[in-house]
Design a protein around this motif. Structure first.
Motif, PDB file in Angstrom:
ATOM      1  N   VAL A  70     -56.123  24.253 -28.296  1.00  0.00           N
ATOM      2  CA  VAL A  70     -56.217  25.329 -27.510  1.00  0.00           C
ATOM      3  C   VAL A  70     -57.947  25.907 -28.328  1.00  0.00           C
ATOM      4  O   VAL A  70     -58.574  25.930 -28.688  1.00  0.00           O
ATOM      5  CB  VAL A  70     -55.245  26.611 -28.332  1.00  0.00           C
ATOM      6  N   ILE A 106     -49.945  30.137 -33.679  1.00  0.00           N
ATOM      7  CA  ILE A 106     -49.950  29.475 -31.549  1.00  0.00           C
ATOM      8  C   ILE A 106     -48.924  28.854 -33.023  1.00  0.00           C
ATOM      9  O   ILE A 106     -48.437  27.861 -33.515  1.00  0.00           O
ATOM     10  CB  ILE A 106     -50.934  28.399 -32.153  1.00  0.00           C
ATOM     11  N   GLN A 140     -57.551  30.014 -24.865  1.00  0.00           N
ATOM     12  CA  GLN A 140     -57.189  29.002 -22.780  1.00  0.00           C
ATOM     13  C   GLN A 140     -56.437  27.639 -23.724  1.00  0.00           C
ATOM     14  O   GLN A 140     -57.584  27.284 -24.450  1.00  0.00           O
ATOM     15  CB  GLN A 140     -58.166  28.674 -21.966  1.00  0.00           C
ATOM     16  N   VAL A 141     -55.332  27.516 -23.396  1.00  0.00           N
ATOM     17  CA  VAL A 141     -54.543  26.220 -23.280  1.00  0.00           C
ATOM     18  C   VAL A 141     -54.976  24.662 -23.356  1.00  0.00           C
ATOM     19  O   VAL A 141     -54.941  25.160 -21.765  1.00  0.00           O
ATOM     20  CB  VAL A 141     -53.000  26.089 -23.356  1.00  0.00           C
ATOM     21  N   LEU A 163     -47.705  31.889 -28.107  1.00  0.00           N
ATOM     22  CA  LEU A 163     -49.205  32.138 -28.970  1.00  0.00           C
ATOM     23  C   LEU A 163     -48.644  34.019 -29.414  1.00  0.00           C
ATOM     24  O   LEU A 163     -48.105  35.030 -28.461  1.00  0.00           O
ATOM     25  CB  LEU A 163     -50.725  32.333 -27.403  1.00  0.00           C
ATOM     26  N   ALA A 196     -47.880  26.151 -25.484  1.00  0.00           N
ATOM     27  CA  ALA A 196     -48.159  27.077 -26.520  1.00  0.00           C
ATOM     28  C   ALA A 196     -47.231  28.309 -26.638  1.00  0.00           C
ATOM     29  O   ALA A 196     -48.034  29.564 -25.580  1.00  0.00           O
ATOM     30  CB  ALA A 196     -49.800  27.214 -27.244  1.00  0.00           C
TER      31      ALA A 196
END
Ligand code: BGC
Length: 763
Positions: A132, A93, A155-156, A163, A161
Motif C-alpha cells: 500500500v 490496514i 493507494q493499494v 483501510l 485491504a
C-alpha cells in the motif's frame, strides 16, 4: 557532526527513516508565526519520539522548584507549552496499526520543501502479499494563520485491504520538562458539531498570570471510503473512516484544522471563529489553500532570499535559516517575540531572550519592513514597567530587562543567570541604537527609546560600586555572555557595555524636549553621575598581553586552547562536570568579542585583531550565538578561512548538528547567524555611520552571492563575485553609499571592482 538530509538548494530530503528520530523531527518542524509543530508522524510512532505542538504566546507559569530558596528568585519558571496535538491520523490496514518503528516499508522519502513551506512523506507499506502506497503532505498556512492542513493519499498497489483512517485531536499532552509530568491543561468543551472540536484551557495558577483557552477544530474531507462513527473521550475527539480497497483504488483524506485562542478571540466566540476558518478552507479546497500558502511564501522569498552560487551546502544552510525564522516570526503581532526554540521544542522556556536584540533585530532590520522590525522595539517598551519590577525584586533601582520572559517579568530560575547575567540590559539599549542608526529616524529614540535608556541607566548607576582602593567604578558578581564562568567580577563586556549605555543615554537626553525631561524626572546631578561612572568605569586590561581581560581573574586560569581537547571531550557541556567547566579557560560564546562586535565603531582594527587572536582559540562555541560574531569579526580582519568556517557553523548548525543538541529543537534565535555572516561579514555592511558602508569579498568556496536589503524606504540588491560587487536599486530614491572607503551614488545600478588595491585601502 551529523548530517541527516541530502544537500539540495531548496529542500531537505532523506530516504532514511532515522533511528535518532528526534533529530529528524526537529529539522522537519514547520510553523507560521502563530503556531507550529515538530515533524511528528501523523499516524504515531511507538518508539522514542517527542510530540510537540506549540502556539505563539500560549504559555504556563510552572512553579519554581529549588532546594534553597534565594530572595530574588522568580516565583515561576515560564514555559513554552505543548498544546493539543492536532495532526494525528491513526491508520489501520486489515486491523494492523501503521507504525513505521516496526513495519516493513520501502521507498521512504521525507522532504521539507523550504520554497513552498510544505512537508511531505511517502513510502510503500508491505506485509505478506499486500503493498500500500502512502503520501502525507502537511503545511501550516502562511496566508490564514489559524489554519493547518494534512493531506493523506493512500493507494493499494498489490492485494486487497480494509483501510481505516482516524483523524483525531488529542489534548492529553504534557511537557517533557514539567515538574512532575503534570499536564498544564484542563478540558473545557468538546463535541462534533458543526465539526469535531476540543477546547482546553491552561490550568489556574497562583501567580495571577493569564490563562489561555485554545479550541482546535477539524473539518475532514474524504474521498474513496466512508465515515462510520466518531468518538469523544476525555481530551480527545475523532472521526473514523473505513472501507475496502482493491488493487489500484485510492483514498484521499484532507484534514483542515483551525486553532483559535483566547489571545485573539473571546471564549464564547471560539466555535464560530473556528468553524468559519474550516468552512472557508473547505470552500477553497485543498488545492486552493495550498496555492494561497505558496503565494505567501513566494512573496517572502522574493524579498529575502540569499542566492549562493558554487556551494549548495551553504545555499541550503542559509535558506533553512531564513525558512525557520520566518516560520517562527514575521512581525504580525507586537505581543510576540522570537524564542530560542521557536515552535520546535520546549527547552529553554520563555519567549524572549537578549538573543532578539543581539541576533534577530540586526537581520530583521534589513529583510522585513519598518512596521515589522519596529514591533520588536515596541515589545520591549511595552514591558518597561515589568523591567522596573525585576530590578526591585533584586533590591535595585531602575529597569532590569529579563533574561527570559513572556510578559516582561523574569521567569528563569537559575540564580547565576537571573541575578547575574545582567549584561542583557545593555543589549536592549544596543537594539535601540541599531534601529536608530539603521533607519536614520530618531523619533522612536526620542519619544519611547529614551524611557528604556533612562531606566537601564538608572539600573547601572545603582548596580555599580565605587572601589576606594582603585578609585574606579566596578561591577561585581556577574555572569558575562560566557556562561561557562559565573559570579565573576568586572566582566570586561558588562562593564564596557554599561558605560556605553550611560553615554548613549546622556547623548540622547541632550536631544529631548523639556516635557520629556520632566516626565522622566531627570536632573543634572543624575546625568552628571552617569558621566562620572562611565568615565571612571574599570575595564580590565592586560598591558603585557595587550588585550582586554574577560574578567578580573581570567588570566589566573590555566590557559589552554581548544585544540588541546580530545574530540571525545567535546562538546564539553555534555562530557565534563560543571565544576570542571567553570574552572576551565574554555569560553562558551563570544564575550569580549561580543563587545567588539556590538561596539565595532569604537575599537581599532589592531584591538580587534589582538583580542580575536587571544580569545577565539579558547572558544568552544557551545552557544549557538557564538559563531556569527566570530565570522563577522574574522571577515573584518581578513581571516577569510575562519570567517567561512564560522559561517558554516552558524548556517548549518542544526543541519549538521554541530553541538549535538538539535534533537531538543532548533536554535531559532541564532538562525540569523548565516545571514549576518554573509551581509555584515562577507559583504562588510555597516550601518552605524551616516552612510551605508560595504567592504565586500567573496569566500573562496563560492563563485558568488547575492542578497536584498530594505534600507530607508529603498529595496537594494547586492551581488558579489570574486571580481565585482554590483548594486541594484530596485525601489526608492538614489542613495549615497561608501564602498571600500569611497563614496558612490547609487541611482539604478553601480558596480565596483573587488581587487587588491581596494582591500589594501582598508588597512
Ligand atoms: C546562551 C545564552 C542565550 C540562551 C538562549 C544560552 O545557551 O548562553 O546567551 O541567551 O542560550 O539562546
Amino acid at each position: 557532526m551529523e548530517r541527516l538530509f541530502e544537500i539540495n538548494p531548496w529542500k531537505l530530503t532523506s530516504n532514511k527513516l532515522e533511528k535518532n528520530k528526534r533529530l529528524q523531527e526537529s529539522l522537519t518542524s514547520i510553523g507560521n508565526g502563530y503556531m507550529g509543530l515538530r515533524g511528528n508522524f501523523e499516524e504515531g510512532y511507538s518508539k522514542d519520539t517527542h510530540i510537540g505542538t506549540y502556539i505563539a504566546g500560549v504559555w504556563f507559569p510552572d512553579k519554581t522548584k529549588v532546594g534553597w530558596w534565594k530572595i530574588g528568585y522568580p516565583d515561576y519558571f515560564g514555559k513554552v507549552i505543548n498544546a493539543t496535538n492536532f495532526i494525528p491520523v491513526d491508520v489501520y490496514i486489515n486491523d494492523h496499526k501503521l507504525d513505521l518503528s516496526k513495519d516493513q516499508i520501502d521507498q521512504f522519502v521525507l522532504e521539507l520543501d523550504m520554497k513552498q513551506g510544505i512537508l511531505t512523506r511517502s513510502f510503500i507499506w508491505e506485509k505478506n502479499d499486500l503493498r500500500v502506497a502512502f503520501r502525507f503532505t502537511r503545511f501550516v498556512s502562511a496566508s490564514v494563520k489559524e489554519l493547518a492542513v494534512v493531506n493523506i493519499k493512500v493507494q493499494v498497489i498489490k492485494g486487497n485491504a480494509q483501510l481505516s483512517l482516524i483523524p483525531f485531536m488529542d489534548g492529553n499532552v504534557v511537557n517533557e520538562d514539567s515538574n512532575y509530568q503534570e499536564s498544564f491543561w484542563d478540558e473545557i468543551n468538546k463535541g462534533s458539531s458543526p465539526y469535531p472540536f476540543l477546547t482546553t484551557r491552561t490550568k489556574e495558577n497562583p501567580f495571577g498570570t493569564e490563562q489561555f483557552t485554545v479550541t482546535t477544530m477539524m473539518g475532514n474531507q474524504i474521498k474513496g471510503i466512508r465515515k462510520q462513527r466518531e468518538q469523544i473521550k476525555s481530551m480527545y475527539v475523532d472521526e473514523q473512516f473505513h472501507g475496502s480497497l482493491s488493487v489500484g483504488e485510492e483514498v484521499e483524506l484532507t484534514k483542515f484544522i483551525s486553532v483559535i485562542t483566547s489571545r485573539d478571540v473571546s471564549d464564547q466566540d471560539h466555535i464560530e471563529k473556528a468553524s468559519q476558518v474550516i468552512e472557508l478552507a473547505i470552500a477553497n479546497g485543498w488545492e486552493g489553500v495550498l496555492h494561497d500558502h505558496k503565494e505567501e511564501w513566494d512573496d517572502r522569498w522574493n524579498n529575502a532570499d540569499v542566492i549562493i552560487t558554487g556551494d549548495d551546502a551553504s545555499q541550503q544552510g542559509i535558506r533553512f535559516n531564513i525558512f525557520q525564522l520566518f516560520s517562527t516570526y514575521y512581525g504580525e503581532d507586537p505581543r510576540l517575540n522570537v524564542g530560542p526554540k521557536g515552535f520546535t521544542g520546549e527547552k529553554y522556556g520563555g519567549a524572549t531572550y537578549w538573543d532578539t536584540e543581539a541576533c534577530i533585530l540586526p537581520m530583521y532590520l534589513s529583510v522585513t519592513n519598518e512596521e515589522t522590525f519596529k514591533q520588536l522595539l515596541v515589545y520591549r517598551h511595552n514591558q518597561l514597567d515589568e523591567a522596573y519590577v525585576n530590578a526591585k525584586k533584586q533590591g535595585l533601582e531602575g529597569a532590569l530587562y529579563p533574561m527570559v520572559t513572556f510578559t516582561g517579568i523574569e521567569c528563569h530560575n537559575e540564580w547565576e543567570i537571573t541575578f547575574e547575567e545582567i549584561h542583557r540590559n545593555a543589549a536592549i539599549a544596543h537594539g535601540i541604537f541599531n534601529y536608530t542608526t539603521y533607519t536614520g529616524n530618531e523619533s522612536y529614540l526620542l519619544k519611547q527609546g529614551i524611557d528604556i535608556l533612562v531606566g537601564i541607566s538608572r539600573f547601572w548607576a545603582n548596580r555599580v560600586h565605587y572601589s576606594e582602593s582603585n578609585k574606579q567604578y566596578m561591577i561585581h558578581g556577574v555572569t558575562g555572555p560566557n556562561e561557562y564562568e559565573n559570579n565573576v567580577s568586572n566582566n570586561w563586556y558588562t562593564n564596557t557595555m554599561a558605560a556605553w549605555c550611560l553615554d548613549y543615554t546622556r547623548e540622547t537626553v541632550d536631544k529631548i524636549g523639556e516635557d520629556k525631561w520632566v516626565e522622566l524626572g531627570l536632573s543634572n546631578p543624575e546625568i552628571e553621575n552617569w558621566r562620572e561612572i562611565s568615565q571612571n568605569m574599570y575595564r580590565p586590561i592586560s598591558e603585557e598581553l595587550d588585550v582586554f581581560i574577560q574578567h578580573d581573574t581570567f588570566l589566573d586560569k590555566e590557559l589552554r586552547t581548544v585544540d588541546t581537547l580530545e574530540p571525545t571531550e567535546r562538546p564539553i557541556n555534555q562530557n565534563w562536570s560543571w565544576d570542571k567547566i567553570l574552572r576551565s579557560p574554555f569560553i562558551k560564546q563570544a564575550d569580549v568579542l561580543q563587545g567588539l562586535y556590538f561596539l565595532n565603531h569604537m575599537f581599532t582594527r589592531e584591538e580587534k585583531e589582538r583580542n580575536f587572536n587571544f580569545y577565539e582559540p579558547m572558544t568552544v562555541h557551545e552557544s549557538s550565538l557564538s559563531p556569527l560574531v566570530h565570522s563577522i569579526l574574522a571577515s573584518e580582519l581578513g581571516k577569510t578561512d575562519k570567517a567561512f568556517e564560522m559561517y558554516e557553523r552558524t548556517a548549518r548548525l542544526d543541519l549538521d548538528n554541530y553541538n549535538n543538541d538539535t534533537e531538543d529543537g532548533l536554535h531559532i534565535t541564532s538562525m540569523s547567524g548565516g545571514w549576518l555572516s554573509i551581509v555584515h561579514g562577507f559583504a562588510g555592511m555597516r550601518t552605524y555611520t551616516k552612510e551605508l558602508t560595504f567592504t565586500p569579498y567573496c569566500p573562496d568556496h563560492w563563485q558568488g552571492y547575492e542578497f536584498k536589503l530594505n534600507y530607508r524606504g529603498r529595496l537594494l540588491k547586492v551581488k558579489v563575485n570574486h571580481q565585482l560587487v554590483e548594486f541594484y536599486l530596485e525601489k526608492g530614491d538614489p542613495l549615497n553609499m561608501v564602498v571600500f572607503n569611497r563614496t558612490v551614488t547609487l541611482k539604478e545600478y553601480h558596480s565596483v571592482p573587488i581587487n587588491k588595491r581596494n582591500a589594501e585601502d582598508l588597512l
